[in-house]
Design a protein around this motif. Structure first.
Motif, PDB file in Angstrom:
ATOM      1  N   ARG A  18      -8.595 -41.114  27.041  1.00 56.65           N
ATOM      2  CA  ARG A  18      -7.540 -40.893  28.024  1.00 56.65           C
ATOM      3  C   ARG A  18      -8.154 -40.919  29.408  1.00 56.65           C
ATOM      4  NH1 ARG A  18      -3.273 -35.967  29.249  1.00 56.65           N
ATOM      5  NH2 ARG A  18      -5.150 -34.939  30.064  1.00 56.65           N
ATOM      6  N   TRP A  30      -2.688 -49.224  36.338  1.00 57.05           N
ATOM      7  CA  TRP A  30      -4.057 -49.320  35.841  1.00 57.05           C
ATOM      8  C   TRP A  30      -4.418 -50.795  35.716  1.00 57.05           C
ATOM      9  CZ3 TRP A  30      -7.370 -45.390  35.454  1.00 57.05           C
ATOM     10  CH2 TRP A  30      -6.856 -44.082  35.372  1.00 57.05           C
ATOM     11  N   ALA A  82      -1.256 -51.647  32.898  1.00 56.83           N
ATOM     12  CA  ALA A  82      -0.031 -50.868  32.746  1.00 56.83           C
ATOM     13  C   ALA A  82       0.420 -50.363  34.108  1.00 56.83           C
ATOM     14  CB  ALA A  82      -0.254 -49.688  31.805  1.00 56.83           C
ATOM     15  N   TYR A 118       3.831 -53.027  30.618  1.00 55.91           N
ATOM     16  CA  TYR A 118       2.510 -53.184  30.030  1.00 55.91           C
ATOM     17  C   TYR A 118       2.136 -54.650  29.882  1.00 55.91           C
ATOM     18  CZ  TYR A 118       3.072 -48.313  28.557  1.00 55.91           C
ATOM     19  OH  TYR A 118       3.256 -46.956  28.537  1.00 55.91           O
ATOM     20  N   PHE A 154      -1.560 -48.652  24.341  1.00 59.64           N
ATOM     21  CA  PHE A 154      -1.795 -47.876  25.561  1.00 59.64           C
ATOM     22  C   PHE A 154      -0.476 -47.274  26.039  1.00 59.64           C
ATOM     23  CE2 PHE A 154      -5.729 -50.323  27.337  1.00 59.64           C
ATOM     24  CZ  PHE A 154      -6.364 -50.169  26.120  1.00 59.64           C
ATOM     25  N   ILE A 172       1.026 -45.320  29.588  1.00 61.86           N
ATOM     26  CA  ILE A 172       0.835 -44.851  30.953  1.00 61.86           C
ATOM     27  C   ILE A 172       1.815 -43.711  31.217  1.00 61.86           C
ATOM     28  CG2 ILE A 172       2.454 -46.527  31.953  1.00 61.86           C
ATOM     29  CD1 ILE A 172       0.551 -46.685  34.391  1.00 61.86           C
ATOM     30  N   LEU A 183      -3.771 -42.758  31.519  1.00 60.71           N
ATOM     31  CA  LEU A 183      -3.670 -43.898  30.612  1.00 60.71           C
ATOM     32  C   LEU A 183      -4.243 -43.460  29.272  1.00 60.71           C
ATOM     33  CD1 LEU A 183      -2.814 -46.887  30.352  1.00 60.71           C
ATOM     34  CD2 LEU A 183      -5.221 -47.481  30.743  1.00 60.71           C
ATOM     35  N   TYR A 225     -12.187 -49.765  34.523  1.00 63.13           N
ATOM     36  CA  TYR A 225     -10.773 -49.505  34.705  1.00 63.13           C
ATOM     37  C   TYR A 225     -10.537 -48.850  36.063  1.00 63.13           C
ATOM     38  CZ  TYR A 225      -9.642 -50.753  29.909  1.00 63.13           C
ATOM     39  OH  TYR A 225      -9.442 -51.448  28.732  1.00 63.13           O
ATOM     40  N   CYS A 266      -7.481 -47.384  38.892  1.00 60.27           N
ATOM     41  CA  CYS A 266      -6.090 -47.076  39.173  1.00 60.27           C
ATOM     42  C   CYS A 266      -5.780 -47.534  40.593  1.00 60.27           C
ATOM     43  CB  CYS A 266      -5.760 -45.607  38.981  1.00 60.27           C
ATOM     44  SG  CYS A 266      -6.401 -44.491  40.225  1.00 60.27           S
TER      45      CYS A 266
END
Length: 123
Positions: free
Chosen positions: A19, A36, A49, A59, A67, A69, A80, A93, A95
């Protein structure tokens, strides 16, 4: 000044879960479309997402059903949840916050970006 700080990345085996969290400073996430994104070595950054108005979600096909969000407006935090991870999910990853682009499906324009958190999935 807007700042986004991601956390929660790590190394897991295929089939595992992680997560990711993204805490926002200097702005209220409910006022933005939040998303994301990820970038694997040698590949272009791709959207994963998106969530808008705390309700609308969208998504990428590659993560649908795996996944989720979400956001907690009281904590000003974006999440996420990543389940059934695959080696091809390995990436940095990020944001991002920005304006909504499109209707359904939609994306979020990345006006503000975090520094990223690494996710590595081994087979």
């Amino acid at each position: 000044q807007v700042q986004l700080v991601e956390s929660g990345g790590g190394s897991v085996q295929a089939g595992g879960s992680l997560r990711l969290s993204c805490v926002a400073y200097g702005h209220t996430i409910s006022n933005f479309c939040m998303g994301w994104f990820r970038q694997a070595p040698g590949k272009e950054r791709e959207g994963v997402a998106y969530i808008d108005s705390s309700t609308w979600v969208s998504y990428a096909d590659s993560v649908k059903g795996r996944f989720t969000i979400s956001q907690d407006n009281a904590k000003n935090t974006l999440y996420l949840q990543m389940n059934s991870l695959k080696p091809e999910d390995t990436a940095m990853y990020y944001c991002a916050a920005g304006p909504r682009v499109g209707w359904q499906p939609f994306t979020c324009g990345g006006k503000y970006w975090g520094q990223g958190t690494q996710v590595t999935v081994s087979s």
